[in-house]
Design an enzyme around this catalytic site. Structure first.
Site, mmCIF file in Angstrom:
data_model
loop_
_atom_site.group_PDB
_atom_site.id
_atom_site.type_symbol
_atom_site.label_atom_id
_atom_site.label_comp_id
_atom_site.label_asym_id
_atom_site.label_seq_id
_atom_site.Cartn_x
_atom_site.Cartn_y
_atom_site.Cartn_z
ATOM 1 N N CYS A 174 0.820 -1.205 0.000
ATOM 2 C CA CYS A 174 0.000 0.000 0.000
ATOM 3 C C CYS A 174 0.853 1.253 0.000
ATOM 4 C CB CYS A 174 -0.922 0.001 1.208
ATOM 5 S SG CYS A 174 -2.144 -1.330 1.186
ATOM 6 N N ARG A 220 1.052 8.544 -3.030
ATOM 7 C CA ARG A 220 0.140 7.407 -3.208
ATOM 8 C C ARG A 220 -0.717 7.189 -1.970
ATOM 9 N NH1 ARG A 220 1.433 0.992 -4.538
ATOM 10 N NH2 ARG A 220 -0.752 0.438 -4.791
#
Length: 277
Positions: A174, A220
């Site tokens: 992630c 991100r």
């Protein structure tokens, strides 16, 4: 002897490469392996004509002494089926074969392609975790601080982030930490192709790769948190999750290109200093 060393090295490399492809290249962390291998082979073919002029067979005694140590290590790695050890043993044996076949001067001229090819193989898990865990915690903390300053209901503890009614665990995938190796490899390749003649500037550009990659990872994580908060967990874990990964990768590459462009005056100054009498 040189021919037998090369044939033996190839025979030992085949099962190891098969294991690496199955265990590493099929994962997110090692998906860049085939690309790195292809680029590394191209670099070797590109540099070989210049290096071939200094090719001389190395010491057979040294080669035998090294192989006496490396072959048992290779057998141990194969028996334990530890892909990182297998890759390390294979690379050492192939370098020994190259040392005996073409000599040390050739290997020194091919230093960059040989180092670059190491990125095709997985790093030890403990080393990778040791390097990425502090980065994951730092990225999580920065994301919480930035979103909190913007008024979002966000809190964090370690790699766990709570935003609104949602909780997000910033794992390696992630956070984009799995891409650090591939980004570093591509950054090194870009620096070498563009600026290998100016090693001082090349070194400075290489030192910028890690901060740029970490910043891209932060982008991100922020994107995923904002999408999850505004559109729900399904949106954050769906297509946007994959798109955020590509966004992070493109952001990092553009960051390297931008730094290279902005540092043009410094590059010219270092080049002038290198050619000055």
């Amino acid at each position: 002897m040189s021919l037998w060393l090369l044939l033996g090295g190839c025979a030992l490399a085949a099962p190891v490469m098969t294991h690496v492809a199955r265990e590493s290249w099929s994962t997110d962390q090692g998906a860049h392996g085939p690309l790195v291998l292809a680029i590394g082979v191209w670099l070797l073919s590109r540099e070989w004509p210049a290096a071939r002029s200094v090719a001389r067979p190395g010491s057979p005694v040294l080669a035998v002494a090294l192989l006496a140590v490396l072959l048992p290590f290779y057998v141990f790695a194969r028996v334990t089926s530890t892909v990182e050890l297998e890759a390390a043993a294979m690379c050492a044996i192939l370098l020994t074969a190259g040392l005996a076949t073409v000599g040390g001067p050739v290997l020194r001229r091919l230093w960059f392609p040989l180092i670059f090819l190491l990125f095709a193989f997985p790093p030890p898990d403990t080393l990778y975790a040791l390097l990425t865990q502090p980065l994951k915690i730092a990225v999580s903390g920065w994301a919480v601080t930035l979103l909190g300053a913007l008024g979002y209901p966000v809190a964090g503890s370690g790699v766990s982030i709570q935003i609104g009614q949602y909780e997000m665990l910033v794992a390696a995938a992630c956070a984009g930490m799995n891409s650090l190796i591939s980004l570093t490899a591509l950054g090194l390749f870009y620096s070498y192709i563009r600026h290998s003649a100016n090693w001082r500037y090349m070194l400075l550009l290489v030192l910028c790769i890690l901060p740029v990659a970490v910043l891209a990872n932060l982008v991100r994580v922020l994107l995923l948190l904002l999408v999850t908060y505004h559109f729900g967990e399904a949106a954050g874990q769906g297509f946007v999750h994959e798109a955020a990964g590509m966004t992070m990768f493109v952001t990092a590459l553009l960051g390297i290109f931008l730094i290279d462009s902005l540092a043009a005056p410094l590059r010219r100054r270092l080049s002038a200093r290198a050619v000055a009498p």
